[in-house]
Structure formats: structure tokens, C-alpha cells
Design an enzyme around this catalytic site. Structure first.
Site, PDB file in Angstrom:
ATOM      1  N   ASN A   9       1.038  -1.190  -0.043  1.00 19.85           N
ATOM      2  CA  ASN A   9      -0.109  -0.056  -0.017  1.00 19.85           C
ATOM      3  C   ASN A   9       0.925   1.223   0.084  1.00 19.85           C
ATOM      4  O   ASN A   9       1.473   1.614   0.995  1.00 19.85           O
ATOM      5  CB  ASN A   9      -0.844   0.027   1.312  1.00 19.85           C
ATOM      6  CG  ASN A   9      -1.703   1.517   1.340  1.00 19.85           C
ATOM      7  OD1 ASN A   9      -1.870   1.986   0.398  1.00 19.85           O
ATOM      8  ND2 ASN A   9      -2.494   1.534   2.576  1.00 19.85           N
ATOM      9  N   TRP A  10       1.007   1.805  -1.096  1.00 22.65           N
ATOM     10  CA  TRP A  10       2.100   3.114  -1.471  1.00 22.65           C
ATOM     11  C   TRP A  10       1.446   4.238  -0.561  1.00 22.65           C
ATOM     12  O   TRP A  10       1.987   5.152  -0.651  1.00 22.65           O
ATOM     13  CB  TRP A  10       2.085   3.043  -2.618  1.00 22.65           C
ATOM     14  CG  TRP A  10       3.035   2.260  -3.173  1.00 22.65           C
ATOM     15  CD1 TRP A  10       3.774   1.207  -2.621  1.00 22.65           C
ATOM     16  CD2 TRP A  10       3.813   2.020  -4.615  1.00 22.65           C
ATOM     17  NE1 TRP A  10       4.577   0.567  -3.354  1.00 22.65           N
ATOM     18  CE2 TRP A  10       4.591   0.879  -4.578  1.00 22.65           C
ATOM     19  CE3 TRP A  10       3.484   2.838  -5.931  1.00 22.65           C
ATOM     20  CZ2 TRP A  10       5.234   0.692  -5.842  1.00 22.65           C
ATOM     21  CZ3 TRP A  10       4.066   2.324  -7.007  1.00 22.65           C
ATOM     22  CH2 TRP A  10       5.025   1.530  -6.856  1.00 22.65           C
ATOM     23  N   LYS A  11       0.110   4.430  -0.185  1.00 25.92           N
ATOM     24  CA  LYS A  11      -0.552   5.732   0.232  1.00 25.92           C
ATOM     25  C   LYS A  11      -0.066   6.966  -0.582  1.00 25.92           C
ATOM     26  O   LYS A  11      -0.255   6.622  -1.997  1.00 25.92           O
ATOM     27  CB  LYS A  11       0.176   5.754   1.794  1.00 25.92           C
ATOM     28  CG  LYS A  11       0.042   4.533   2.681  1.00 25.92           C
ATOM     29  CD  LYS A  11       0.307   4.601   4.001  1.00 25.92           C
ATOM     30  CE  LYS A  11       0.070   3.374   4.807  1.00 25.92           C
ATOM     31  NZ  LYS A  11       0.057   3.187   6.108  1.00 25.92           N
ATOM     32  N   HIS A  91      -9.371   1.332   4.464  1.00 34.68           N
ATOM     33  CA  HIS A  91      -8.134   1.527   5.349  1.00 34.68           C
ATOM     34  C   HIS A  91      -8.491   2.311   6.458  1.00 34.68           C
ATOM     35  O   HIS A  91      -9.035   3.371   6.291  1.00 34.68           O
ATOM     36  CB  HIS A  91      -7.197   2.136   4.415  1.00 34.68           C
ATOM     37  CG  HIS A  91      -5.692   2.032   4.852  1.00 34.68           C
ATOM     38  ND1 HIS A  91      -5.406   2.914   5.740  1.00 34.68           N
ATOM     39  CD2 HIS A  91      -4.725   1.074   5.092  1.00 34.68           C
ATOM     40  CE1 HIS A  91      -4.040   2.653   6.307  1.00 34.68           C
ATOM     41  NE2 HIS A  91      -3.667   1.426   5.655  1.00 34.68           N
ATOM     42  N   GLU A  93      -6.650   4.721   7.572  1.00 34.09           N
ATOM     43  CA  GLU A  93      -6.528   6.338   7.295  1.00 34.09           C
ATOM     44  C   GLU A  93      -7.520   6.852   6.572  1.00 34.09           C
ATOM     45  O   GLU A  93      -7.739   8.030   6.927  1.00 34.09           O
ATOM     46  CB  GLU A  93      -5.315   6.316   6.405  1.00 34.09           C
ATOM     47  CG  GLU A  93      -3.841   6.145   7.498  1.00 34.09           C
ATOM     48  CD  GLU A  93      -2.826   5.546   6.661  1.00 34.09           C
ATOM     49  OE1 GLU A  93      -2.768   5.433   5.329  1.00 34.09           O
ATOM     50  OE2 GLU A  93      -1.807   4.829   7.573  1.00 34.09           O
ATOM     51  N   GLU A 162      -5.478  -4.980  10.353  1.00 33.57           N
ATOM     52  CA  GLU A 162      -4.495  -3.902  10.569  1.00 33.57           C
ATOM     53  C   GLU A 162      -4.819  -3.209  12.048  1.00 33.57           C
ATOM     54  O   GLU A 162      -5.445  -2.376  11.735  1.00 33.57           O
ATOM     55  CB  GLU A 162      -4.394  -2.890   9.442  1.00 33.57           C
ATOM     56  CG  GLU A 162      -4.140  -3.542   8.327  1.00 33.57           C
ATOM     57  CD  GLU A 162      -3.486  -2.492   7.153  1.00 33.57           C
ATOM     58  OE1 GLU A 162      -2.481  -2.793   6.821  1.00 33.57           O
ATOM     59  OE2 GLU A 162      -4.181  -1.459   6.923  1.00 33.57           O
ATOM     60  N   GLY A 168       2.328   2.045  10.619  1.00 36.23           N
ATOM     61  CA  GLY A 168       3.585   3.028  10.543  1.00 36.23           C
ATOM     62  C   GLY A 168       4.102   3.377  11.714  1.00 36.23           C
ATOM     63  O   GLY A 168       4.862   4.364  11.898  1.00 36.23           O
ATOM     64  N   SER A 208       3.325  -2.561  10.135  1.00 30.70           N
ATOM     65  CA  SER A 208       4.694  -2.588  10.330  1.00 30.70           C
ATOM     66  C   SER A 208       5.257  -3.985   9.992  1.00 30.70           C
ATOM     67  O   SER A 208       6.202  -4.664  10.496  1.00 30.70           O
ATOM     68  CB  SER A 208       5.193  -2.063  11.686  1.00 30.70           C
ATOM     69  OG  SER A 208       4.838  -1.012  12.052  1.00 30.70           O
ATOM     70  N   GLY A 229       2.651  -1.146   4.258  1.00 32.75           N
ATOM     71  CA  GLY A 229       2.921   0.224   3.838  1.00 32.75           C
ATOM     72  C   GLY A 229       4.404   0.540   3.559  1.00 32.75           C
ATOM     73  O   GLY A 229       4.849   0.149   2.499  1.00 32.75           O
ATOM     74  N   GLY A 230       5.127   1.006   4.671  1.00 33.45           N
ATOM     75  CA  GLY A 230       6.513   1.541   4.520  1.00 33.45           C
ATOM     76  C   GLY A 230       7.482   0.714   3.828  1.00 33.45           C
ATOM     77  O   GLY A 230       8.291   0.929   3.016  1.00 33.45           O
TER      78      GLY A 230
HETATM   79  P1  PGA Z   1       2.803  -0.078   7.546  1.00 37.09           P
HETATM   80  O1  PGA Z   1       1.440   0.183   6.996  1.00 37.09           O
HETATM   81  O2  PGA Z   1       3.326  -1.381   6.756  1.00 37.09           O
HETATM   82  O3  PGA Z   1       3.785   1.191   7.157  1.00 37.09           O
HETATM   83  O4  PGA Z   1       2.914  -0.063   8.899  1.00 37.09           O
HETATM   84  C1  PGA Z   1       0.371  -0.700   6.727  1.00 37.09           C
HETATM   85  C2  PGA Z   1      -0.893  -0.111   6.122  1.00 37.09           C
HETATM   86  O5  PGA Z   1      -0.990   1.019   6.534  1.00 37.09           O
HETATM   87  O6  PGA Z   1      -1.321  -0.913   5.220  1.00 37.09           O
END
Ligand code: PGA
Length: 246
Positions: A9-11, A91, A93, A162, A168, A208, A229-230
């Protein structure tokens, strides 16, 4: 047997050119042990889709209406015009910063299945809910409310658990917490659909996840993949993950 599924997930990261460079470096280095994909921003979707042969390309959101006065929104047909057939929905966010509700996510899941888009539906509790011991209650409610009444190819749905406190933050959930919660997601899927569907649906853990910890999550019986994500943003780290799940 459920096939593992790893999605980056590149956000709100990467321009089209960066997405193309990434796809060129990664697309030929995958294997059949799992499905792999990326979710770029809207503006990089077309470029990523054009260059990807093996990677799944997913959007990060979609509207449930086919068209109309919804400034800033994107429809399912618009994604399909780009040959994008997957989408992340709900998600945390989106829930946190854009006030998305389970009821809206439910409408989106229904519209996606109706029009042939595969959704990755995110659920997960907030830190205060986790600390108050409310994880089970919250996650069951989200799974139910996001998926109730959904019809069609429901086996194709992917659910991502999640915990919001692990996204994050570098503070990933213990393998035990991740497995236990994914197991109760599956149990709730049994109630919403039936046992056969619940056994077929793939459940990801997210929060994470990185090359050094993905193996332990993937070894759990109810964890069929990861939403990352990251650690999905860099080619090296993405390929290390690909290697780790071989
Ligand atoms: P993260 O993000 O791996 O950076 O914790 C995961 C996500 O939001 O899907």
C-alpha cells in the site's frame, strides 16, 4: 488451499515515473508462491498498470456510485478503464482522516462485487480499543458491518486485519495477537457468509510488516498474506519480502 497474497500500500507516495521504475525492477522477479501487488495513488495507476504483467495493481479507494456530482471521487468504471481490477477499501487512514464508515464501506464492497472489482477490506482496532480489551468486539463488528448482505463472488474478497496502533509505528502486533485476531475474523466470516466461504477468503495481517518479520506472520494458520505500507516502497525491501515468502 489459500494462495498467499502480499500487497504494498503506497499511500500518498510515488510519482508515475517512480512507479514505473519500481514495476520494471520488481515485476520480473516474482514467483508463484504467492500473489503480489501494489496499490499506487490514482495518478500513478495507469502507468503502473501498463508496465505490470505479474504484479496486481490495486487502487486505494473507489466510490460506490457509478457517476455523478461527487467532486474528487473516482468510480469503478474509471478504474476498469485502466484495467485496474483490485481496490483497497476502508483503510484505517480513510476511516480516521476522511470519516469513512462501515456502512459506506459496505456499499463500496457491494458495488465492487457487482461490477467485477476485487476488494481488499481493511479492519482493525484503535490503540484505545486495544488497551480497553475491545479488539474482538470492534473487529467482529467491522467485519460484519462491512460485509453483511454482500453477494456474488464473495470468496474473492480479501480481508486485511490492521491494528491501527501498529500502522506506520514500527510497533507490529505480536504473532500471537495477529493470528488470534485473524482467526476471529475468519470466525465472523463464517457467521456473515458460511464455513466454506470463510475458509476460502484470504486474510492478511498489516502493520509494520517488514522483510525481517513477514515469515513468522505467514507461518500462522489464519494469516494468508500481508498488507504492507512503509516496507513496500523500496524495491530492495519489496524483493526481500518476495524472497521471504518463497
Ligand atoms: P505499515 O502500513 O506497513 O507502514 O505499517 C500498513 C498499512 O497501512 O497498510
Amino acid at each position: 488451499m489459500r494462495k498467499s497474497i502480499i500487497i504494498g500500500n503506497w499511500k500518498m507516495n510515488k510519482l508515475s515515473k517512480e512507479a514505473i521504475d519500481f514495476v520494471k525492477a520488481v515485476d520480473g522477479n516474482l514467483h508463484d508462491g504467492a500473489d503480489f501487488g501494489i496499490a499506487p495513488t490514482y495518478t500513478a495507476l495507469a502507468a503502473a498498470r501498463e508496465h505490470a504483467s505479474n504484479l496486481i495493481v490495486a487502487a486505494q479507494n473507489v466510490h460506490y456510485q457509478p457517476s455523478g456530482a461527487y467532486t474528487g471521487e473516482i468510480s469503478i468504471e474509471m478504474l476498469k478503464e485502466l484495467n485496474v481490477e483490485w481496490v483497497i477499501l476502508g483503510h484505517s487512514e480513510r476511516r480516521q482522516y476522511f470519516n469513512e464508515t462501515d456502512a459506506e464501506i459496505n456499499k463500496k464492497v457491494k458495488a465492487c462485487l457487482e461490477h467485477g472489482l476485487t476488494p481488499i477490506v481493511c479492519v482493525g482496532e484503535l490503540l484505545e480499543e486495544f488497551e480497553a480489551g475491545k479488539t474482538e468486539e470492534v473487529v467482529r463488528r467491522q467485519v460484519h458491518d462491512c460485509l453483511v448482505g454482500v453477494e456474488g463472488n464473495v470468496q474473492s474478497i480479501v480481508v486485511a486485519y490492521e491494528p491501527v496502533w501498529a500502522i506506520g509505528t514500527g510497533k507490529s502486533a505480536t504473532v500471537e495477537i495477529a493470528q488470534n485476531t485473524c482467526a476471529l475474523v475468519r470466525d465472523e466470516l463464517k457467521k456473515v457468509f458460511n464455513e466454506e466461504v470463510a475458509e476460502a477468503i484470504r486474510i492478511q495481517y498489516g502493520g509494520s510488516v517488514k522483510p525481517s518479520n513477514i515469515k513468522e506472520y505467514m507461518a500462522q494458520p489464519d494469516i494468508d498474506g500481508a498488507l504492507i505500507g512503509g516496507a513496500s516502497l523500496k524495491v530492495d525491501s519489496f524483493l526481500e519480502i518476495v524472497e521471504a515468502v518463497k
